[in-house]
Design a protein around this motif. Structure first.
Motif, short mmCIF file in Angstrom:
data_model
loop_
_atom_site.label_atom_id
_atom_site.label_comp_id
_atom_site.label_asym_id
_atom_site.label_seq_id
_atom_site.Cartn_x
_atom_site.Cartn_y
_atom_site.Cartn_z
N ASN A 117 0.80 -1.30 -0.08
CA ASN A 117 0.03 -0.17 0.05
C ASN A 117 0.77 1.05 0.07
O ASN A 117 2.05 1.56 0.83
CB ASN A 117 -0.90 0.10 1.09
CG ASN A 117 -1.88 1.14 1.11
OD1 ASN A 117 -2.60 1.26 0.43
ND2 ASN A 117 -1.91 1.75 2.30
N GLY A 118 0.69 2.15 -0.83
CA GLY A 118 1.32 3.39 -0.97
C GLY A 118 2.61 3.73 -1.81
O GLY A 118 3.16 4.35 -1.80
N GLN A 119 3.03 2.07 -1.99
CA GLN A 119 4.28 2.14 -2.62
C GLN A 119 4.24 2.55 -4.15
O GLN A 119 3.23 2.31 -4.82
CB GLN A 119 5.11 0.73 -2.47
CG GLN A 119 5.62 0.53 -1.13
CD GLN A 119 6.37 -0.73 -0.74
OE1 GLN A 119 6.20 -1.43 -1.63
NE2 GLN A 119 6.82 -0.95 0.35
N THR A 120 5.27 2.96 -4.65
CA THR A 120 5.32 3.14 -6.16
C THR A 120 6.41 2.55 -6.95
O THR A 120 7.49 2.30 -6.31
CB THR A 120 5.47 4.77 -6.50
OG1 THR A 120 6.88 5.33 -5.93
CG2 THR A 120 4.34 5.44 -5.70
N ILE A 121 6.09 2.28 -8.26
CA ILE A 121 7.31 1.73 -9.15
C ILE A 121 7.05 2.65 -10.61
O ILE A 121 6.12 2.77 -10.83
CB ILE A 121 6.99 0.38 -9.49
CG1 ILE A 121 7.46 -0.37 -8.27
CG2 ILE A 121 8.04 0.06 -10.45
CD1 ILE A 121 7.38 -1.84 -8.43
N LYS A 122 8.40 3.06 -10.95
CA LYS A 122 8.21 3.90 -12.23
C LYS A 122 8.24 2.76 -13.21
O LYS A 122 9.53 2.07 -13.52
CB LYS A 122 9.54 4.82 -12.26
CG LYS A 122 9.65 5.83 -11.27
CD LYS A 122 10.98 6.71 -11.09
CE LYS A 122 10.84 7.73 -10.10
NZ LYS A 122 12.33 8.20 -9.95
N LEU A 123 7.14 2.60 -13.85
CA LEU A 123 7.07 1.48 -15.00
C LEU A 123 8.06 1.94 -16.11
O LEU A 123 8.52 1.22 -16.58
CB LEU A 123 5.65 1.31 -15.29
CG LEU A 123 5.23 0.32 -16.25
CD1 LEU A 123 5.93 -1.02 -15.69
CD2 LEU A 123 3.85 0.28 -16.92
N PHE A 124 7.97 3.21 -16.30
CA PHE A 124 8.88 3.73 -17.50
C PHE A 124 9.31 5.18 -17.26
O PHE A 124 8.57 5.93 -16.61
CB PHE A 124 7.84 4.00 -18.97
CG PHE A 124 7.17 2.64 -19.29
CD1 PHE A 124 7.74 1.59 -19.84
CD2 PHE A 124 5.88 2.92 -19.29
CE1 PHE A 124 7.19 0.48 -20.43
CE2 PHE A 124 5.21 1.63 -19.78
CZ PHE A 124 5.83 0.53 -20.20
N THR A 125 10.81 5.29 -17.55
CA THR A 125 11.42 6.66 -17.49
C THR A 125 12.00 6.88 -18.87
O THR A 125 12.44 6.02 -19.53
CB THR A 125 12.33 6.67 -16.31
OG1 THR A 125 13.45 5.65 -16.51
CG2 THR A 125 11.82 6.42 -14.90
N GLY A 126 11.83 8.04 -19.13
CA GLY A 126 12.53 8.42 -20.57
C GLY A 126 11.51 9.47 -21.33
O GLY A 126 11.20 10.56 -20.70
N THR A 127 11.01 8.90 -22.37
CA THR A 127 10.10 9.65 -22.84
C THR A 127 8.66 8.94 -23.10
O THR A 127 8.65 7.76 -23.35
CB THR A 127 10.27 9.88 -24.44
OG1 THR A 127 11.53 10.72 -24.39
CG2 THR A 127 9.38 11.01 -25.20
N ILE A 128 7.75 9.47 -22.47
CA ILE A 128 6.35 8.84 -22.30
C ILE A 128 5.56 8.93 -23.42
O ILE A 128 4.94 10.20 -23.51
CB ILE A 128 5.57 9.13 -20.86
CG1 ILE A 128 6.40 9.08 -19.69
CG2 ILE A 128 4.46 8.25 -20.80
CD1 ILE A 128 7.09 7.64 -19.55
N THR A 129 5.56 7.98 -24.15
CA THR A 129 4.33 8.30 -25.59
C THR A 129 4.43 6.94 -25.96
O THR A 129 5.05 5.99 -26.04
CB THR A 129 5.15 9.26 -26.58
OG1 THR A 129 4.36 9.26 -27.71
CG2 THR A 129 6.78 8.66 -27.05
N ASP A 130 3.03 6.98 -26.54
CA ASP A 130 2.77 5.43 -27.50
C ASP A 130 3.20 5.83 -28.96
O ASP A 130 2.63 5.06 -29.93
CB ASP A 130 1.21 5.22 -27.25
CG ASP A 130 0.29 6.12 -28.02
OD1 ASP A 130 0.85 7.55 -28.28
OD2 ASP A 130 -0.98 5.99 -27.97
N GLY A 131 3.81 6.66 -29.28
CA GLY A 131 4.24 7.01 -30.68
C GLY A 131 3.62 8.32 -31.12
O GLY A 131 3.91 8.71 -32.03
N THR A 132 2.42 8.76 -30.33
CA THR A 132 1.67 9.78 -30.66
C THR A 132 1.77 10.67 -29.63
O THR A 132 2.22 11.88 -29.63
CB THR A 132 0.28 9.48 -30.92
OG1 THR A 132 0.14 8.49 -32.00
CG2 THR A 132 -0.57 10.62 -31.20
N ASN A 133 1.47 10.39 -28.37
CA ASN A 133 1.48 11.39 -27.16
C ASN A 133 1.49 10.45 -25.79
O ASN A 133 1.41 9.48 -25.82
CB ASN A 133 0.38 12.45 -27.19
CG ASN A 133 -1.15 11.55 -27.34
OD1 ASN A 133 -1.20 10.50 -26.55
ND2 ASN A 133 -1.89 11.98 -27.97
N ALA A 134 1.79 11.27 -24.74
CA ALA A 134 1.82 10.77 -23.56
C ALA A 134 0.64 10.19 -23.07
O ALA A 134 0.66 9.21 -22.28
CB ALA A 134 2.60 11.71 -22.41
#
Length: 638
Positions: free
Chosen positions: A195-212
């Protein structure tokens, strides 16, 4: 760190064990792939690459290393280092779609491309990286370390991404500049994320090829909640981080999700906390939760529910044992009541030695008794079966003024079997001592008894879900104290028939020693320490008896019918405080006591000058509860 994990029920495999292992490099037809160098590479006789081996792509941008060929490949474990001379060069293709491929490489340089063929299942126990990381079709990828590089990550429409235990609070799973998460992909958070813990799933540029925003929407759709936690995804202001936050379900939330009661939901929450706390000593416990959290949770909750039901305190037998202890004391008191009734003379009393046969100063009795009880399941609360057998012996005497006083000893054995999936049992042996007294006239009677009982309890339960196979046992003592006072006023109906309104009050206290379970597994996380609250009972009874004396010479036959209503005014719950020995915090479970019951009885007494024989049957009825009890007695004057 290498840990056993559960990839998929469809593959039915526990991973990272030493399986019969082969490693194969397939030279494709294209000559471009032959640029893989084999310098410093050696293969052991059993075909298992050593940890000192190196597979080097050199500067070959089009070089390809294939693991398996998709034609009945065995399980494969790769211990060698896979590297290149120039970062971002080389292609790794996992084509094995039959068995698990495990990478234990101590160093895995960033390649140009890593591709998992549809149907493959791959464990990366160390960080891996590629400019293009493709998890195609139904491929399953487990990542055991943080900071994996997937510059462009692309997933298939039924693919799965699983994050291992070592990706902990605040760490980054993937360094990525484009996330093409296809609809249908499933992403599972680490079992250690709380509970309350976090994980950075992605770092860098967040986009699906179109937008964040597109990347975030797709991640949210792919995240898989578990029976204990829900997960939310959010991008930071600069769209350079996509963070997952875990939120623990409340006990009522777990209850609703799994379709169990709150007792088991509270226990399941603490069982997970205990498994985390005791991970270093009992890997099997945390692996069980890992198994559950990484299966296709949105389509089945069967194993989660089964483990929750088994790992929790078995309230079916806890409640059943308390009711059985109370029933044993009640059975002894019924024996005494029947005994006292047999000492009353006159047709107004159904079980007495025949009128005019003067009772001696002293007399004794021996009486067998037994009962069988079934408490059916009520909603999400399991019931139980309880069978009791025993005997009582006693001696009494008439004192000046006409009253009778006596003492008795009883021995009984009860077997309580829970109806839950934990197959809980308790064998109870009880020794009881009672003092009793009675005063009767032709107008009515008053009787009373004080009973003390001491019991030895031997319990057991099992856990055989989520790939666990464990048996737990307990051994503890209990005590019962009880006082009963009752009275009745017989009314003649003529012809030797009487109706007797009666009332009784019974005050009891039931205690059980706290106990700690033993287990067939060393350092077992799920062993419980159970401390039960004292149960105070105050039962009021009102009823009526009907009997008719039928004389045949010196022998009298007296059939009897009894009806009564019982009301509990004492404690309404059986409550225990429970603690898993692996860790976590203590929690309470509570089972309601049914307050109202009805009793119906039949009896027959056959008596002569010096001997009487009595048999009796009673049925006790509550909500989804039916108890049968019987007793047989021979009384002799001496």
């Amino acid at each position: 760190m290498t840990k056993n994990i559960f990839l998929s029920k469809r593959l039915a495999c526990l991973l990272t064990t030493s399986l019969i292992t082969l490693f194969s490099i397939q030279n494709p037809l294209s000559a471009a792939t032959t640029s893989i160098t084999t310098t410093n590479v050696s293969v052991t006789d059993d075909g298992l690459p050593n940890t000192t081996d190196i597979y080097n792509f050199g500067n070959a941008a089009s070089g390809e290393l294939r693991i398996g060929d998709g034609t009945g490949d065995p399980a494969q474990t790769i211990n060698a280092r896979i590297t290149n001379t120039t970062a971002g060069e080389g292609t790794l293709s996992i084509l094995n779609d039959e068995n698990i491929v495990t990478f234990n490489s101590t160093l895995f340089d960033t390649l140009e491309t890593i591709t998992l063929a549809t149907g493959s299942a791959v464990i990366f126990n160390t960080a891996v990286g590629a400019g293009s990381f493709n998890i195609n079709g139904s491929a399953i990828a487990f990542f055991g370390a943080d900071d994996n590089v997937a510059t462009i990550l692309t997933t298939g429409n039924t693919s799965e991404i699983l994050l291992g235990r070592d990706i902990t609070d605040g760490l980054t799973a993937f360094i990525s500049d484009e996330q093409n998460i296809t609809a249908g992909t499933r992403i599972y958070m680490p079992v250690t994320m709380t509970n309350g813990q976090t994980i950075k799933l992605f770092t860098g540029t967040i986009t699906d090829g179109t937008n964040a925003a597109g990347s975030l929407t797709k991640t949210r759709a792919a995240l898989q909640d578990t029976s204990l936690f829900t997960y939310t995804a959010a991008n930071n202001a600069g769209a350079t981080e996509q963070t997952i936050t875990a939120t623990a379900r409340t006990s009522s939330g777990v209850e609703s999700t799994l379709g169990i009661n709150n007792n088991k939901a509270s226990a399941f929450i603490q069982a997970h906390a205990a498994a985390l706390a005791n991970e270093s000593n009992d890997d099997g416990a945390i692996t069980a939760f890992e198994d559950l959290f990484t299966q296709a949770f949105d389509t089945t909750k069967t194993e989660d529910t089964k483990l929750a039901k088994q790992v929790s305190p078995q309230t079916d037998v806890i409640a059943g044992s308390t009711i059985a202890a109370k029933a044993v004391t009640s059975g002894v008191q019924n024996v005494i009541s029947t005994r006292l009734a047999s000492l009353r003379s006159g047709d107004a009393y159904s079980t007495g030695i025949v009128t005019g046969s003067h009772m001696g100063a002293n007399s004794g009795f021996i009486q067998a008794f037994g009962s069988t009880v079934e408490q059916k399941n009520k909603g999400n609360e399991f019931g139980y079966d309880a069978d009791t057998t025993g005997f009582a012996i006693g001696f009494d005497t008439k004192i000046p003024g006409g009253a009778v006083i006596g003492i008795s000893y009883a021995r009984s054995e009860a077997d309580v079997d829970g109806k839950g999936t934990g197959r809980a049992k308790n064998d109870i042996k009880t020794d009881s001592v009672s003092l009793y007294a009675d005063y009767a006239t032709k107008d009515g009677y008053v009787e009373g008894s004080i009973t003390y009982g001491k019991s030895d309890n031997k319990g057991s339960r099992i856990v055989n879900s989520a790939d666990l196979d464990r048996t737990y046992k307990s051994n503890y003592d209990g005590e019962q104290y009880s006082f009963r006072l009752s009275g009745g006023i017989p009314q003649s109906l003529g012809g030797g028939a009487f109706i007797t309104p009666f009332a009784a009050a019974t005050i009891s206290q039931i205690k059980a020693d706290a106990y700690t379970e033993t287990s067939t597994t060393a350092d077992d996380t799920f062993r419980l320490r159970v401390a039960q609250d004292t149960v105070d009972s105050q039962v009021g009874t009102v009823g009526v008896k009907f009997h008719q004396a039928i004389k045949d010479g010196k022998t009298t036959f007296t059939p009897e019918v009894k009806l009564a209503v019982n009301q509990e005014f004492g404690d309404g719950n059986i409550t225990t405080t429970n603690t898993y020995q692996g860790g976590g915090t203590s929690f309470k479970n509570s089972t309601a006591i049914e307050r109202t019951s009805a009793t119906a009885g039949l009896g027959l007494n056959i008596s002569s000058d010096n001997v009487s024989f009595n048999i009796g049957y009673e049925a006790d009825v509550k909500d989804k509860y039916l108890g049968h009890s019987a007793q047989a007695k021979i009384t002799a004057k001496f």
